[in-house]
Design a protein around this motif. Structure first.
Motif, PDB file in Angstrom:
ATOM      1  N   GLY A   1       6.194   2.906 -36.382  1.00  0.00           N
ATOM      2  CA  GLY A   1       5.765   2.885 -34.988  1.00  0.00           C
ATOM      3  C   GLY A   1       5.994   4.209 -34.304  1.00  0.00           C
ATOM      4  N   ARG A   2       6.486   4.147 -33.060  1.00  0.00           N
ATOM      5  CA  ARG A   2       6.702   5.357 -32.269  1.00  0.00           C
ATOM      6  C   ARG A   2       8.149   5.515 -31.825  1.00  0.00           C
ATOM      7  NH1 ARG A   2       2.278   4.868 -33.765  1.00  0.00           N
ATOM      8  NH2 ARG A   2       0.330   5.766 -33.026  1.00  0.00           N
TER       9      ARG A   2
ATOM     10  N   ARG B   1      -8.708   8.879 -40.368  1.00  0.00           N
ATOM     11  CA  ARG B   1      -9.030   7.722 -39.527  1.00  0.00           C
ATOM     12  C   ARG B   1     -10.528   7.446 -39.529  1.00  0.00           C
ATOM     13  NH1 ARG B   1      -5.979   4.628 -36.127  1.00  0.00           N
ATOM     14  NH2 ARG B   1      -4.685   4.900 -37.962  1.00  0.00           N
TER      15      ARG B   1
ATOM     16  N   LYS C   1       1.625   6.488 -41.634  1.00  0.00           N
ATOM     17  CA  LYS C   1       2.911   5.786 -41.555  1.00  0.00           C
ATOM     18  C   LYS C   1       2.859   4.437 -42.270  1.00  0.00           C
ATOM     19  CE  LYS C   1       2.872   5.792 -37.041  1.00  0.00           C
ATOM     20  NZ  LYS C   1       1.657   6.588 -36.748  1.00  0.00           N
TER      21      LYS C   1
ATOM     22  N   ARG D   1       7.054  -3.511 -23.588  1.00  0.00           N
ATOM     23  CA  ARG D   1       7.945  -2.867 -24.569  1.00  0.00           C
ATOM     24  C   ARG D   1       9.210  -3.700 -24.776  1.00  0.00           C
ATOM     25  NH1 ARG D   1       5.611   1.501 -26.172  1.00  0.00           N
ATOM     26  NH2 ARG D   1       7.237   1.682 -27.719  1.00  0.00           N
TER      27      ARG D   1
ATOM     28  N   ARG E   1       4.962   9.120 -21.895  1.00  0.00           N
ATOM     29  CA  ARG E   1       5.360   7.938 -21.116  1.00  0.00           C
ATOM     30  C   ARG E   1       6.864   7.984 -20.837  1.00  0.00           C
ATOM     31  NH1 ARG E   1       4.060   4.469 -26.088  1.00  0.00           N
ATOM     32  NH2 ARG E   1       6.022   4.633 -27.221  1.00  0.00           N
TER      33      ARG E   1
ATOM     34  N   VAL F   1      -4.950   0.939 -26.044  1.00  0.00           N
ATOM     35  CA  VAL F   1      -3.614   0.450 -26.420  1.00  0.00           C
ATOM     36  C   VAL F   1      -2.478   1.238 -25.772  1.00  0.00           C
ATOM     37  CG1 VAL F   1      -3.625   1.706 -28.650  1.00  0.00           C
ATOM     38  CG2 VAL F   1      -2.139  -0.255 -28.380  1.00  0.00           C
ATOM     39  N   SER F   2      -2.656   2.555 -25.603  1.00  0.00           N
ATOM     40  CA  SER F   2      -1.544   3.320 -25.026  1.00  0.00           C
ATOM     41  C   SER F   2      -1.322   3.009 -23.548  1.00  0.00           C
ATOM     42  CB  SER F   2      -1.736   4.826 -25.255  1.00  0.00           C
ATOM     43  OG  SER F   2      -1.635   5.094 -26.643  1.00  0.00           O
TER      44      SER F   2
ATOM     45  N   SER G   1       4.800  -2.284 -36.213  1.00  0.00           N
ATOM     46  CA  SER G   1       5.033  -2.506 -34.774  1.00  0.00           C
ATOM     47  C   SER G   1       3.793  -2.158 -33.957  1.00  0.00           C
ATOM     48  CB  SER G   1       6.248  -1.718 -34.287  1.00  0.00           C
ATOM     49  OG  SER G   1       5.964  -0.338 -34.237  1.00  0.00           O
ATOM     50  N   GLY G   2       2.986  -1.203 -34.453  1.00  0.00           N
ATOM     51  CA  GLY G   2       1.765  -0.844 -33.734  1.00  0.00           C
ATOM     52  C   GLY G   2       0.800  -2.015 -33.634  1.00  0.00           C
ATOM     53  N   ALA G   3       0.790  -2.869 -34.660  1.00  0.00           N
ATOM     54  CA  ALA G   3      -0.106  -4.037 -34.642  1.00  0.00           C
ATOM     55  C   ALA G   3       0.266  -4.956 -33.480  1.00  0.00           C
ATOM     56  CB  ALA G   3      -0.009  -4.795 -35.964  1.00  0.00           C
TER      57      ALA G   3
ATOM     58  N   ARG H   1      -1.101  -3.437 -30.403  1.00  0.00           N
ATOM     59  CA  ARG H   1      -2.556  -3.623 -30.468  1.00  0.00           C
ATOM     60  C   ARG H   1      -2.946  -5.066 -30.132  1.00  0.00           C
ATOM     61  NH1 ARG H   1      -5.804   0.187 -33.015  1.00  0.00           N
ATOM     62  NH2 ARG H   1      -4.682   2.051 -33.676  1.00  0.00           N
TER      63      ARG H   1
ATOM     64  N   HIS I   1       3.122  10.694 -35.222  1.00  0.00           N
ATOM     65  CA  HIS I   1       1.856  10.769 -34.501  1.00  0.00           C
ATOM     66  C   HIS I   1       0.848   9.769 -35.057  1.00  0.00           C
ATOM     67  CE1 HIS I   1       3.680  14.836 -33.801  1.00  0.00           C
ATOM     68  NE2 HIS I   1       3.462  14.396 -32.580  1.00  0.00           N
ATOM     69  N   SER I   2      -0.248   9.577 -34.293  1.00  0.00           N
ATOM     70  CA  SER I   2      -1.280   8.622 -34.698  1.00  0.00           C
ATOM     71  C   SER I   2      -1.927   9.058 -35.995  1.00  0.00           C
ATOM     72  CB  SER I   2      -2.370   8.551 -33.623  1.00  0.00           C
ATOM     73  OG  SER I   2      -1.809   8.137 -32.415  1.00  0.00           O
TER      74      SER I   2
HETATM   75  O1  CDP Z   1      -2.267   3.490 -36.740  1.00  0.00           O
HETATM   76  P1  CDP Z   1      -1.948   4.412 -35.609  1.00  0.00           P
HETATM   77  O2  CDP Z   1      -0.834   5.368 -35.963  1.00  0.00           O
HETATM   78  O3  CDP Z   1      -3.133   5.124 -35.090  1.00  0.00           O
HETATM   79  O4  CDP Z   1      -1.431   3.527 -34.388  1.00  0.00           O
HETATM   80  P2  CDP Z   1      -0.533   2.212 -34.362  1.00  0.00           P
HETATM   81  O5  CDP Z   1       0.741   2.410 -35.124  1.00  0.00           O
HETATM   82  O6  CDP Z   1      -1.380   1.053 -34.732  1.00  0.00           O
HETATM   83  O7  CDP Z   1      -0.121   2.131 -32.819  1.00  0.00           O
HETATM   84  C1  CDP Z   1      -1.076   1.953 -31.801  1.00  0.00           C
HETATM   85  C2  CDP Z   1      -0.478   2.333 -30.458  1.00  0.00           C
HETATM   86  O8  CDP Z   1       0.574   1.413 -30.134  1.00  0.00           O
HETATM   87  C3  CDP Z   1       0.168   3.706 -30.348  1.00  0.00           C
HETATM   88  O9  CDP Z   1      -0.758   4.743 -30.044  1.00  0.00           O
HETATM   89  C4  CDP Z   1       1.171   3.489 -29.214  1.00  0.00           C
HETATM   90  O10 CDP Z   1       0.555   3.599 -27.950  1.00  0.00           O
HETATM   91  C5  CDP Z   1       1.592   2.049 -29.411  1.00  0.00           C
HETATM   92  N1  CDP Z   1       2.880   1.911 -30.111  1.00  0.00           N
HETATM   93  C6  CDP Z   1       4.046   2.102 -29.400  1.00  0.00           C
HETATM   94  O11 CDP Z   1       3.993   2.443 -28.218  1.00  0.00           O
HETATM   95  N2  CDP Z   1       5.251   1.888 -29.977  1.00  0.00           N
HETATM   96  C7  CDP Z   1       5.341   1.520 -31.264  1.00  0.00           C
HETATM   97  N3  CDP Z   1       6.536   1.297 -31.799  1.00  0.00           N
HETATM   98  C8  CDP Z   1       4.162   1.353 -32.031  1.00  0.00           C
HETATM   99  C9  CDP Z   1       2.943   1.574 -31.428  1.00  0.00           C
END
Ligand code: CDP
Length: 228
Positions: free
Chosen positions: A133-134, A161, A16, A113, A191, A103-104, A34-36, A39, A11-12
Motif C-alpha cells: 500500500g502507501r 499499467r 508492489k 483511513r 495528503r 480513489v485518491s 490494502s489498495g483494493a 478502491r 509509488h503507483s
Molecule cells: O496499484 P496501484 O499502485 O496503482 O494502486 P493501489 O495500491 O491499488 O492503490 C490505489 C490508491 O489507494 C492509491 O493511489 C492511494 O490513493 C490509495 N491507498 C492508500 O491511500 N493507502 C494504502 N495503504 C493503499 C492505497
C-alpha cells in the motif's frame, strides 16, 4: 521463530502487488492488498455519485455510509486473490481508470483511513502477512520486520499499467495513464493524514532496470537475513 510482517509501500504501479504475491506464495504467508480496500470504497462512492475526478469527494456522504460496507478477500478457483464488497466480487470493477481517477480523493478522508487501517491491522495481527500500500510501514505496521519502499521511472510505470489495462480490453493513451499515476502520487504524498512516504527503516527498491526474478531473489535474501 514468529512469522514476519512484511510491509511494501511505494509509488503507483511499481509492481508492489506482484512482489507481495510472489513473497506470500513462497513463504506461505497471507497477502493483503490494502489498495483494493480503498478502491472498493471509491467504487461504491462512484456508484452513488459521491465522488468525481473534477469535484472530489462528498466527504459527509461517504463517511456516513462507511458502516454499510463489508470488504473481504477470497481466493478464487485459480487461487487468485479476489476482492469482495458486500459479498459481491468487485475485483475487476475496482481496477478501471474511472476508479483510479477518483480513489485518491476518497483515500484522503480521515474516517475512511481509520476504518481501513483498523481492518488491515486485524488482518495482519498474527504476523505471517505481506501487505502492500502507501502507509503500511509507517502507520499500519510500524513494527514490521521488513519494510520495502518501491519506486520506478515514470516511463516504466506507465508502460506497465497501460499493458495491464490493454490486456483487460481497457484502452487508454499512455499520456492518460501517466497523468493518472502522477496525479495519484502527488495526492498520496501531499495528503495530511498518513501521506505516502518511505519509513525511516525501509529498504528502497527501484525496479526500473531489474527483472521481476532479480527483484524477487534480492528480497528473498533480505528475508533470509532477517530470519537468521
Ligand atoms: O496499484 P496501484 O499502485 O496503482 O494502486 P493501489 O495500491 O491499488 O492503490 C490505489 C490508491 O489507494 C492509491 O493511489 C492511494 O490513493 C490509495 N491507498 C492508500 O491511500 N493507502 C494504502 N495503504 C493503499 C492505497
Amino acid at each position: 521463530m514468529k512469522p514476519l510482517t512484511i510491509a511494501i509501500d511505494g509509488h503507483s504501479s511499481t509492481g508492489k502487488s506482484t512482489l507481495a504475491k510472489q513473497l506470500a506464495k513462497e513463504l506461505g504467508y497471507v497477502y493483503v492488498d490494502s489498495g483494493a480496500m480503498y478502491r472498493a470504497v471509491a467504487f461504491n462512492a462512484l456508484q452513488n455519485g459521491w465522488v468525481s475526478k473534477e469535484q472530489g469527494a462528498l466527504a459527509d456522504q461517504i463517511n456516513a455510509h462507511l458502516d454499510d460496507l463489508v470488504i473481504d478477500f477470497e481466493l478464487d478457483a485459480d487461487g487468485k486473490n479476489t476482492t469482495l464488497l458486500n459479498g459481491e466480487i468487485v475485483e475487476e470493477a475496482i481496477r478501471t481508470m474511472e476508479v483510479s481517477n477518483v480513489v485518491s480523493h476518497v483515500a484522503k478522508l480521515v474516517p475512511v483511513r481509520r476504518r481501513l487501517v483498523a481492518l488491515q491491522q486485524q488482518m495482519g495481527e498474527n504476523g505471517g502477512v505481506v501487505m502492500d500500500g502507501r502507509d503500511i510501514g509507517t502507520v499500519v505496521f510500524p513494527n514490521a520486520e521488513l519494510k520495502i519502499f518501491m519506486t520506478a521511472s515514470d516511463e516504466v510505470r506507465a508502460g506497465r499499467r497501460k499493458a495491464e489495462l490493454d490486456a483487460k480490453g481497457q484502452y487508454h493513451s499512455l499520456e492518460d495513464v501517466l497523468e493518472n499515476l502522477k496525479s495519484r502520487d502527488k495526492a498520496d504524498m501531499e495528503r495530511a493524514d498518513s501521506p505516502l512516504i518511505a519509513a525511516e527503516d525501509a529498504r528502497t527498491l527501484d525496479n526500473s532496470a531489474i527483472s521481476r526474478e532479480e527483484q524477487f531473489q534480492l528480497v528473498l535474501s533480505w528475508v533470509s537475513e532477517l530470519k537468521g
